[in-house]
Design a protein around this motif. Structure first.
Motif, mmCIF file in Angstrom:
data_model
loop_
_atom_site.group_PDB
_atom_site.id
_atom_site.type_symbol
_atom_site.label_atom_id
_atom_site.label_comp_id
_atom_site.label_asym_id
_atom_site.label_seq_id
_atom_site.Cartn_x
_atom_site.Cartn_y
_atom_site.Cartn_z
ATOM 1 N N ARG A 1 18.027 61.306 115.020
ATOM 2 C CA ARG A 1 19.142 62.174 115.398
ATOM 3 C C ARG A 1 19.591 63.011 114.201
ATOM 4 O O ARG A 1 19.826 64.206 114.308
ATOM 5 C CB ARG A 1 20.304 61.343 115.936
ATOM 6 C CG ARG A 1 21.478 62.178 116.434
ATOM 7 C CD ARG A 1 22.601 61.297 116.947
ATOM 8 N NE ARG A 1 22.201 60.528 118.127
ATOM 9 C CZ ARG A 1 22.154 59.210 118.189
ATOM 10 N NH1 ARG A 1 22.484 58.482 117.135
ATOM 11 N NH2 ARG A 1 21.786 58.596 119.299
ATOM 12 N N ASN A 2 19.660 62.383 113.038
ATOM 13 C CA ASN A 2 20.067 63.092 111.828
ATOM 14 C C ASN A 2 19.039 64.131 111.424
ATOM 15 O O ASN A 2 19.383 65.242 111.005
ATOM 16 C CB ASN A 2 20.264 62.092 110.678
ATOM 17 C CG ASN A 2 21.454 61.186 110.896
ATOM 18 O OD1 ASN A 2 22.365 61.510 111.650
ATOM 19 N ND2 ASN A 2 21.447 60.031 110.241
ATOM 20 N N GLU B 1 18.969 56.746 115.198
ATOM 21 C CA GLU B 1 19.962 57.398 114.335
ATOM 22 C C GLU B 1 19.281 58.266 113.283
ATOM 23 O O GLU B 1 19.716 59.392 113.012
ATOM 24 C CB GLU B 1 20.836 56.341 113.655
ATOM 25 C CG GLU B 1 21.943 56.920 112.796
ATOM 26 C CD GLU B 1 22.941 57.750 113.581
ATOM 27 O OE1 GLU B 1 23.575 58.643 112.964
ATOM 28 O OE2 GLU B 1 23.069 57.523 114.806
ATOM 29 N N GLU B 2 18.186 57.773 112.690
ATOM 30 C CA GLU B 2 17.448 58.553 111.696
ATOM 31 C C GLU B 2 16.891 59.827 112.317
ATOM 32 O O GLU B 2 16.958 60.909 111.728
ATOM 33 C CB GLU B 2 16.305 57.713 111.119
ATOM 34 C CG GLU B 2 16.755 56.589 110.206
ATOM 35 C CD GLU B 2 15.594 55.730 109.748
ATOM 36 O OE1 GLU B 2 14.456 55.983 110.211
ATOM 37 O OE2 GLU B 2 15.820 54.807 108.948
ATOM 38 N N GLU C 1 17.567 51.139 117.249
ATOM 39 C CA GLU C 1 18.780 51.954 117.128
ATOM 40 C C GLU C 1 18.814 52.682 115.784
ATOM 41 O O GLU C 1 19.272 53.820 115.698
ATOM 42 C CB GLU C 1 20.021 51.066 117.278
ATOM 43 C CG GLU C 1 20.166 50.421 118.654
ATOM 44 C CD GLU C 1 20.257 51.432 119.781
ATOM 45 O OE1 GLU C 1 20.754 52.554 119.549
ATOM 46 O OE2 GLU C 1 19.827 51.101 120.906
ATOM 47 N N ARG C 2 18.317 52.018 114.733
ATOM 48 C CA ARG C 2 18.275 52.667 113.426
ATOM 49 C C ARG C 2 17.330 53.868 113.448
ATOM 50 O O ARG C 2 17.636 54.918 112.882
ATOM 51 C CB ARG C 2 17.817 51.667 112.363
ATOM 52 C CG ARG C 2 17.857 52.230 110.934
ATOM 53 C CD ARG C 2 17.339 51.224 109.916
ATOM 54 N NE ARG C 2 18.130 50.012 109.926
ATOM 55 C CZ ARG C 2 17.659 48.813 110.237
ATOM 56 N NH1 ARG C 2 16.389 48.680 110.599
ATOM 57 N NH2 ARG C 2 18.439 47.754 110.215
#
Length: 206
Positions: free
Chosen positions: A61-62, A58-59, A54-55
């Motif tokens: 996605r950013n 998120e990375e 999940e991390r």
């Protein structure tokens, strides 16, 4: 997505691939290169923390939300070029210059090795142009991981554009055979000629 039979907080490599939306081999590559921390069970199966997956999502996605990435034009017949550079303005400039050559190219951009590998899990470029000094997964680790896969990425040409000197590159372990190195400032004319030569070779072989 299938859940682990023993622990919802732990994923197999296949489950991680499904969650990330990439090929199983891409996840295996990330595990081998240290992008995704994993461990082996007593039976020898790799397990990955759901939190780590999940991390990474998120990375990515950013990173993908930034201006550095360009969407491919979608023509599978085009010669695919990927540019990897963590400095946003230089990445945009490289992409703009390459598109300005008016060649049959599909150009994409990535901010680091993570982003590049994520995109390669969906579509492998014909030519990779990359910096070496980048946060997260740098160019050294990305190139070593790609070359370690053998035929999977063997046909990809890799060009490095770096501010590092030859001795500094050697001190950090060097680069695999066949990787061409240019030093900053970016030698656009040389890179354009390399691309034109590659396109000419493909046309002659057709």
């Amino acid at each position: 997505m299938r859940k682990s039979a023993t622990n919802d907080d732990v994923l197999s490599t296949r489950e991680a691939a499904e969650r990330l939306g990439v090929a199983l081999r891409t996840v295996q590559l990330w595990v081998e290169s240290g992008v995704l921390p994993a461990w082996k069970t007593a039976g020898g199966h790799r397990r990955i923390s759901r939190t780590a997956v999940e991390r990474l999502i998120e990375e990515r996605r950013n990173a993908l939300a930034g201006e550095g990435r360009t969407e491919p034009e979608g023509d599978g017949s085009l010669f695919k070029v990927m540019v990897v550079e963590d400095e946003p303005q230089l990445l945009q400039l490289l992409i703009m210059v390459i598109k300005g050559w008016e060649l049959p190219l599909e150009v994409s951009g990535a901010r680091d090795g993570f982003d590049a590998l994520l995109q390669m899990g969906r579509s492998c470029p014909d030519l990779l142009i990359t910096d070496l000094n980048m946060p997260g997964m740098d160019g050294f680790k990305m190139i070593a991981s790609l070359r370690a896969q053998g035929p999977a990425f063997g046909a990809m040409d890799i060009v490095v554009v770096t501010a590092l000197s030859e001795s500094e590159i050697a001190q950090r372990g060097g680069l695999p055979e066949g990787v061409r190195v240019f030093h900053k400032p970016v030698p656009y004319d040389h890179i354009e000629q390399l691309v034109r030569d590659r396109l000419g070779g493909l046309a002659a072989a057709a």
